[in-house]
Scaffold this motif. Structure first.
Motif, short mmCIF file in Angstrom:
data_model
loop_
_atom_site.label_atom_id
_atom_site.label_comp_id
_atom_site.label_asym_id
_atom_site.label_seq_id
_atom_site.Cartn_x
_atom_site.Cartn_y
_atom_site.Cartn_z
N UNK A 18 45.75 38.20 39.11
CA UNK A 18 45.55 39.59 38.74
C UNK A 18 46.74 40.45 38.88
N UNK A 19 47.36 40.31 39.95
CA UNK A 19 48.44 41.29 40.40
C UNK A 19 49.46 41.04 39.42
N UNK A 53 38.68 44.45 43.75
CA UNK A 53 38.94 44.37 42.25
C UNK A 53 37.69 45.31 41.83
N UNK A 54 38.12 45.71 40.47
CA UNK A 54 37.32 46.72 39.57
C UNK A 54 37.19 45.78 38.19
N UNK A 55 35.87 45.99 37.87
CA UNK A 55 35.70 45.38 36.53
C UNK A 55 35.11 46.46 35.72
N UNK A 56 35.71 46.93 34.44
CA UNK A 56 35.40 48.18 33.72
C UNK A 56 35.31 47.71 32.18
N UNK A 70 42.18 46.84 43.02
CA UNK A 70 42.00 48.10 43.60
C UNK A 70 43.06 48.18 44.71
N UNK A 71 43.37 49.46 45.35
CA UNK A 71 44.20 49.48 46.35
C UNK A 71 44.02 48.75 47.49
N UNK A 77 45.68 41.47 49.43
CA UNK A 77 46.71 40.64 49.08
C UNK A 77 47.92 40.24 49.65
N UNK A 78 48.49 41.44 49.99
CA UNK A 78 49.97 41.40 50.64
C UNK A 78 49.72 40.72 52.08
#
Length: 114
Positions: A18-19, A53-56, A70-71, A77-78
């Motif tokens: 996703x990133x 994560x966001x799903x829109x 998301x932030x 992830x980092x």
């Protein structure tokens, strides 16, 4: 190795893909990851619940959904990335470069079967 991050390897993979993809549809993300949409949907649910994560709705089609980090997902992830690199270095140290290269070739052959 990823346990301190709170992520499973499948979740790490999903977030990493996703990133790379940035904002992507569920269909496209499933294609990128080479999994079906049902599996992707099941794997996404805990990440949405955790706020990673966001799903829109995409706007183009009410049935189509876009997915994005998301932030909080980027931070998670980092942090997991540091652990992932440590794991990769441990494997390289254990196997050595030549055996690791052979493993990667074998895995690529297996993946090509799918």
């Amino acid at each position: 190795m990823l346990e301190p991050s709170g992520l499973k390897v499948t979740q790490y993979s999903l977030l990493r893909n996703l990133e790379w993809a940035k904002l992507v549809s569920m269909t496209e993300l499933a294609r990128i990851m080479r999994i079906d949409r049902t599996t992707l949907n099941r794997n996404i649910k805990p990440l949405v619940k955790a706020g990673l994560i966001e799903v829109n709705a995409s706007g183009e089609d009410s049935r189509s959904r876009n997915v994005m980090l998301t932030e909080a997902g980027k931070v998670t992830l980092a942090n997991a990335g540091v652990l992932w690199r440590e794991a990769q270095e441990s494997i390289e140290e254990y196997l050595g470069i030549e055996e690791l290269d052979n493993l990667k070739k074998l895995l690529s052959k297996l993946e090509a079967l799918v």
